[in-house]
Design an enzyme around this catalytic site. Structure first.
Site, PDB file in Angstrom:
ATOM      1  CG  ASP A 114      -1.642  -1.343   1.361  1.00  0.00           C
ATOM      2  OD1 ASP A 114      -2.443  -1.656   0.470  1.00  0.00           O
ATOM      3  OD2 ASP A 114      -1.384  -2.084   2.328  1.00  0.00           O
ATOM      4  CG  HIS A 133      -3.187  -5.227   3.324  1.00  0.00           C
ATOM      5  ND1 HIS A 133      -2.785  -4.344   2.350  1.00  0.00           N
ATOM      6  CD2 HIS A 133      -3.475  -6.381   2.679  1.00  0.00           C
ATOM      7  CE1 HIS A 133      -2.814  -4.946   1.172  1.00  0.00           C
ATOM      8  NE2 HIS A 133      -3.243  -6.176   1.346  1.00  0.00           N
TER       9      HIS A 133
END
Length: 332
Positions: free
Chosen positions: A160, A188
């Site tokens: 990410d 996440h």
């Protein structure tokens, strides 16, 4: 003097991410160009033949750093003596499945793998959980491997982090290497918070804040955030398969920085055990900005958190607390 080989375990090694990851490790992308490795690859019995095919390809690639390959469906053999464990194997969510179904399947997988690591891994083994739900899988692993120090168990939010860097790089038409200190806070999942408040870009006139250069808060507080949050889904839509190459690359980045250290003045995002920093409930595996030195990570302290960010940090912590409760209910 040549270095002793490091034993690196990859679970789910016959899958898409595993297939992209093992050559990167064998080529020195994860631990450096002078560090020999012995790869331990684990997968489930139905994938045994495919796993053997991956082993054959590793042999055929004749990687100079690769000093041995263990390819097995036996969790004890896979975990024996490993110094680094990259947990890619997990049960994917399938259409029509409830979160609780996925969670209970992953709880049982992580319970057995944690017990094997607990009993058979090398002392001071570092663990990175990639399989989703990554933060909560890491928490379950920690639960069943009590002798592995909590500082040695982490989950992957570097993907990410890298996605956020990529979006800023494209927006500003600058090299990704010129940008630093974006942060991924939290889970996440689609509640994660990609934060550029402390991020800077190297320019000919010195370092400048990303916010100043983008000079479009509506985009940074709007479209940018869901683009990063939902990038995985966008890739599935485009490829008809989930992110593999980028996930493998991010796993290498995560371990490399953890083992070899982060550059001076640069922080990266890692899902680590919360000690209550930034008012995040202690005992969650939560993504924080960290620096690494001497094989240890440290949460970056003292960053200012504005009201917009505070709400985002709390929202993703709430989701993680719910996931934790759901996981623990699957244990009983």
């Amino acid at each position: 003097m040549a270095k002793d080989p490091v034993r690196v375990l990859v679970t789910g090694a016959a899958g898409q991410i595993g297939y992209a990851l093992v050559p990167m490790i064998a080529r020195g992308v994860m631990l450096g160009p002078d560090q020999p490795v012995i790869l331990h690859m684990l997968d489930i019995p139905p994938a045994a033949e495919s796993l053997n095919g991956v082993k054959m390809e590793l042999v055929d690639a004749a990687f100079p750093l690769l000093k041995g390959v263990v390819a097995t469906t036996d969790v004890v053999e896979a975990c024996t003596g490993v110094n680094i464990a990259v947990m890619v194997g997990g049960f994917p969510r399938k259409e029509g499945m409830e979160r609780k179904d996925v969670m209970s399947k992953n709880v049982s997988i992580y319970k057995s793998q944690a017990s094997a690591l607990e009993q058979h891994a090398a002392a001071n083994c570092k663990v990175l959980v990639v399989a989703n739900p990554a933060n909560t899988n890491a928490l379950i692993l920690k639960e069943f491997a009590p002798s592995i120090p909590e500082k040695n168990i982490s989950c992957l939010t570097r993907l990410d982090h890298n996605r956020a860097l990529g979006q800023i790089s494209e927006r500003l038409s600058v090299q990704v290497s010129e940008i630093k200190n974006v942060i991924i806070w939290g889970n996440h999942s689609s509640t994660q918070y990609p934060d550029v408040t402390h991020a800077t870009v190297k320019t000919p006139a010195g370092e400048k804040p990303v916010r100043e250069l983008v000079s479009d808060d509506a985009w940074l507080n709007g479209e940018f955030i869901p683009t990063v949050q939902q990038r995985g889904a966008a890739i599935i839509k485009a490829r008809k398969l989930s992110s593999a190459l980028s996930a493998a690359s991010a796993a290498c980045d995560h371990i490399r920085d953890w083992v070899l250290g982060t550059p001076e003045g640069t922080f990266v995002s890692m899902g680590v055990y919360s000690d209550g920093s930034y008012n995040v409930p202690a005992g969650l595996i939560y993504s924080f900005p960290v620096t690494c030195a001497g094989g240890e990570w440290k949460i970056v302290q003292g960053l200012s958190i504005d009201e917009f960010s505070r709400k985002k940090l709390d929202l993703t912590a709430e989701e993680l607390s719910e996931e934790k409760n759901l996981a623990y209910s699957c244990l009983s």
